[in-house]
Design a protein around this motif. Structure first.
Motif, PDB file in Angstrom:
ATOM      1  N   VAL A   1      -9.159   3.364   0.463  1.00 14.14           N
ATOM      2  CA  VAL A   1      -7.837   3.984   0.592  1.00 14.14           C
ATOM      3  C   VAL A   1      -7.483   4.647  -0.739  1.00 14.14           C
ATOM      4  N   ALA A   2      -7.179   5.945  -0.686  1.00  8.59           N
ATOM      5  CA  ALA A   2      -6.842   6.709  -1.906  1.00  8.59           C
ATOM      6  C   ALA A   2      -7.940   6.552  -2.958  1.00  8.59           C
ATOM      7  N   GLY A   3      -9.177   6.515  -2.500  1.00  2.98           N
ATOM      8  CA  GLY A   3     -10.302   6.382  -3.414  1.00  2.98           C
ATOM      9  C   GLY A   3     -10.506   4.990  -3.958  1.00  2.98           C
ATOM     10  N   GLN A   4      -9.736   4.024  -3.498  1.00  5.29           N
ATOM     11  CA  GLN A   4      -9.826   2.659  -4.007  1.00  5.29           C
ATOM     12  C   GLN A   4     -10.352   1.716  -2.916  1.00  5.29           C
TER      13      GLN A   4
ATOM     14  N   ILE B   1       0.841  -1.207   0.000  1.00  2.00           N
ATOM     15  CA  ILE B   1       0.000   0.000   0.000  1.00  2.00           C
ATOM     16  C   ILE B   1       0.870   1.249   0.000  1.00  2.00           C
ATOM     17  N   VAL B   2       1.938   1.245   0.810  1.00  2.00           N
ATOM     18  CA  VAL B   2       2.854   2.396   0.844  1.00  2.00           C
ATOM     19  C   VAL B   2       3.496   2.581  -0.528  1.00  2.00           C
ATOM     20  N   ASP B   3       3.932   1.486  -1.133  1.00  2.00           N
ATOM     21  CA  ASP B   3       4.574   1.584  -2.451  1.00  2.00           C
ATOM     22  C   ASP B   3       3.628   2.127  -3.510  1.00  2.00           C
ATOM     23  N   LEU B   4       2.341   1.690  -3.465  1.00  2.00           N
ATOM     24  CA  LEU B   4       1.389   2.082  -4.500  1.00  2.00           C
ATOM     25  C   LEU B   4       0.771   3.456  -4.275  1.00  2.00           C
ATOM     26  N   TYR B   5       0.437   3.751  -3.003  1.00  2.00           N
ATOM     27  CA  TYR B   5      -0.353   4.954  -2.733  1.00  2.00           C
ATOM     28  C   TYR B   5       0.310   5.959  -1.791  1.00  2.00           C
TER      29      TYR B   5
ATOM     30  N   LEU C   1      -5.649   4.093   6.152  1.00  2.00           N
ATOM     31  CA  LEU C   1      -6.018   2.709   6.414  1.00  2.00           C
ATOM     32  C   LEU C   1      -6.038   2.435   7.919  1.00  2.00           C
ATOM     33  N   PHE C   2      -5.023   2.945   8.634  1.00  2.00           N
ATOM     34  CA  PHE C   2      -4.958   2.698  10.071  1.00  2.00           C
ATOM     35  C   PHE C   2      -6.079   3.396  10.838  1.00  2.00           C
ATOM     36  N   ILE C   3      -6.514   4.567  10.351  1.00  2.00           N
ATOM     37  CA  ILE C   3      -7.640   5.257  10.996  1.00  2.00           C
ATOM     38  C   ILE C   3      -8.887   4.376  10.922  1.00  2.00           C
TER      39      ILE C   3
END
Length: 719
Positions: A409-412, A345-349, A357-359
């Motif tokens: 996450v990030a609209g996805q 997720i960090v790599d992509l977004y 995500l953690f929230i």
């Protein structure tokens, strides 16, 4: 033989001369002076000076002939009064500072110096008392203590409402009896919110908040006096609202704008005295200081203990909480939770997307464990961490279900898996850092497994904890499925071994865990808050068995069922038991309720009320495991009991002289209280004769019968 009339007359004359002299003597003092005559019934006041009237407001005609109790009130220390009376009864002087009340109900601190005046025979002729109003000194001392407590509370992280309520309580203690205090603050939109008003009726708060006078500008010297417009509300003959006026002082912000109000509601009309005004004004800087420093400290704590990206408690806050938890010596778990897809997720977004995500994940975990007092924090950039009592961690097994729905996450829409590593303290005083390290090691093991995975830090001690958590997890299902069975162990007459009743015992055979001992699943039920549910199941099955015997005309026996003290915090306890018996068309006389000695730790007045209600309904009550628990015997004669059960640990050691003496004492105590004694755990024939000789009439144990399922009991009784 009659006394000497002339001598008696002389003594009366001498006492009258002394009285006249004391009147002249006391009239000169500027401090309050009182004379009482202990030779007359109820020790009445026979003289007061003018200074006493000035201090208390009581004129001489209202006091003469009265006992000094008229100055006592709700907050008077009656234990101190009794200590003073004990000294006076012995003819000894006494002095004390004690809270008394003036005629108008205003409390004041009275510095009392009391001196009995005795004759040559040691008999007390009069008791003289000097009183001095030291309220101002007490106020100053109280204000200093209050400021110290406020600063300590702020540094300890106390809530602002609790700190302000502490101020309100101090204010109330220096105003007429029944006065109440509120502290209000102005919001930016010119509305008001309540800082503290625990003892103020809602109607009074509503009236003052709606008062147009609050919209007026005040200068800092103002004291606002308002008459209450609310009509007295009656409930039956008792007034619900009986406050006639309120006195307020405003607080001001740095720009000299009014931002708060300290109000005292009193049960009389009129203005406050100058002393009361000055006392209220002294509260203003304390309220302002409290609010200012609390706000500053709260912001410092927020910055120091909050993860800025998610708003969750940070690692530092979590360590503080865990350290605090471990001080109670109980078992605690630590669970580190990491999304298996975090790195991707960090790599992509990017990291902001991972924070989002953690929230969402934190909210879902909190919702899953909402019935437990667990603490969730951000452990690292890649993980969350949870801690709580070991018995509250069963929901961790179900966390896989919270990721069946996607995260945005990030609209996805993203689906994730959870890797969970768990460690346990079990009261072994492991440091918080060590528990986190162990949970992290377990996390590393979980990350090696596919999908949602959970791993435990394993050692010999933690294996047992894991087993207990599995028990907790399965027990909820067992209660729903009614897997808990009832076994009965006969109680016998020690004279001939005839069965006279039974004790019901819970047994559990789990399809997953196999047979689970009661010493494991009963504490688990208590920790889960399921003990009442478990005991109701046992009671229902016992009553159903008894109902069937009654229906078929078979001989009826009384069955004892263990009841935990948790029922005493359930308001419907008695009602539930009566309804349960009614539903089974069963007389309560066939049910005996066994309580452990821990009943002595419950509010004894509450226990008495419940026990008498149970007794009135027809239930009999026994004290189980007597002698090994709560040590005070004071509750025994206060409760309507019928039986004491001597703990099996005493019976197994009857050969020891000390144990024999204890058992003899318990049996004698029971006889004196008209209670039956039951010896538990009889396993050897030689113990029976000893118990008979001691006067014990009933017993149970493996020597006679082991606990048996209901079907075996039926066959036994049919033989």
């Amino acid at each position: 033989m009659m006394g000497n009339p002339r001598k008696t007359q002389t003594e009366k004359a001498e006492k009258a001369i002394l009285f006249n002299w004391l009147q002249r003597f006391g009239s000169r003092f500027r401090t309050g002076f009182i004379l009482t005559d202990p030779s007359v019934s109820d020790d009445p006041v026979v003289f007061i000076n003018e200074a006493f009237t000035e201090i208390t407001g009581y004129p001489s005609e209202e006091v003469i002939g009265q006992n000094l109790r008229f100055m006592q009130g709700e907050e008077t220390d009656m234990e101190l009064i009794e200590e003073i009376n004990k000294k006076l009864r012995k003819g000894m002087p006494a002095n004390a500072e004690i809270l008394h009340y003036k005629k108008d109900g205003t409390p004041f601190w009275n510095e009392l110096v009391i001196q009995p005046l005795v004759d040559e025979k040691g008999e007390v002729l009069f008791t003289s008392s000097f009183i001095l109003d030291v309220t101002e000194r007490k106020k100053d001392e109280s204000l200093l203590r209050l400021q110290e407590e406020i600063f300590s509370g702020i540094n300890a992280g106390a809530e602002l409402s609790d700190l302000l309520q502490k101020i309100g309580t101090v204010v109330e203690s220096f105003f007429p009896k029944g006065s109440v205090c509120s502290i209000l603050f102005k919001e930016q939109n010119d509305g008001w919110y309540i800082g503290a008003a625990d003892s103020v009726p809602d109607q009074l708060l509503g009236e003052i908040l709606d008062n147009e006078a609050l919209e007026t500008s005040y200068i800092s010297e103002d004291v606002i006096v308002m008459e209450n417009n609310q009509e007295k509300v009656l409930q039956g003959e008792k007034p619900v609202i009986d406050f006639h006026s309120n006195w307020s002082v405003p607080t001001f912000d740095s720009e000299d704008e009014m931002d708060g109000l300290v109000t005292v509601f009193v049960k009389k009309n009129g203005n406050p005295t100058e002393t009361q005004i000055q006392f209220l004004k002294k509260m203003v800087p304390i309220v302002q200081m409290t609010r200012k420093h609390y706000t500053q400290q709260a912001e410092y704590r927020r910055l120091a203990f909050t993860d800025p990206q998610t708003g969750l408690p940070n690692r530092h806050a979590f360590l503080n909480q865990l350290k605090h938890n471990l001080l109670d010596g109980q078992g605690h778990f630590v669970a580190v939770i990491e999304p298996g897809e975090y790195a991707k997720i960090v790599d992509l977004y990017g990291r902001n997307a991972a924070d989002e995500l953690f929230i969402q994940l934190g909210k879902r975990i909190e919702k899953a464990g909402k019935r437990n007092s667990n603490f969730i924090g951000r452990f690292s950039s890649a993980s969350l961490v949870i801690t709580g009592e070991s018995g509250e961690g069963n929901y961790l097994f179900e966390l896989g279900t919270i990721v069946t729905e996607p995260f945005i996450v990030a609209g996805q829409e993203l689906f994730i898996t959870l890797k969970i590593g768990i460690s346990f303290s079990e009261g072994d005083k492991k440091s918080e850092e060590e528990l986190l390290r162990r949970a992290d090691i377990a996390m590393s093991d979980a990350k090696k497994k596919p999908g949602n995975a959970m791993s435990f830090y394993r050692d010999l001690q933690n294996e047992e904890t894991i087993k207990e958590m599995k028990i907790v997890n399965e027990l909820s299902k067992a209660l729903i499925a009614q897997e808990i069975d009832v076994y009965l162990q006969p109680k016998v007459d020690l004279k001939d071994g005839a069965i006279i009743g039974f004790e019901a015992l819970a047994r559990w055979f789990s399809p997953v865990l196999g047979p689970v001992p009661p010493n494991l699943f009963i504490p688990a039920a208590e920790n889960m808050g399921k003990i009442i549910e478990l005991e109701i199941i046992i009671l229902s099955k016992v009553m159903e068995w008894l109902r069937k015997r009654q229906k078929t005309g078979e001989k009826m026996y009384q069955v004892a069922v263990n009841i935990s003290v948790h029922h005493f915090f359930d308001r419907t306890f008695v009602e539930k038991l009566i309804r349960l018996a009614d539903n089974h068309d069963l007389s309560p006389e066939y049910i005996m309720l066994e309580m452990t000695e821990s009943i002595g730790l419950v509010d004894i007045q509450k226990a008495k009320s419940i026990f008498h209600a149970l007794n009135a309904a027809g239930f009999e009550i026994s004290v189980d495991d007597f002698g090994v628990g709560y040590s005070s015997l004071s509750y025994l004669p206060q409760l309507p009991l019928c039986e004491l059960k001597i703990d099996r640990s005493f019976i197994s050691e009857l050969d020891e002289p000390g144990t024999l003496a204890v058992v003899r004492t318990i049996i004698q105590l029971a006889e004196n209280l008209n209670l039956t004694t039951v010896a538990e755990g009889i396993e050897e024939e030689r113990h029976i004769e000893i118990l008979r000789n001691l006067g014990c009439k009933v017993g149970q144990g493996f020597y006679y019968y082991k606990p048996m399922p209901l079907q075996e009991i039926q066959r036994l009784l049919a033989e």
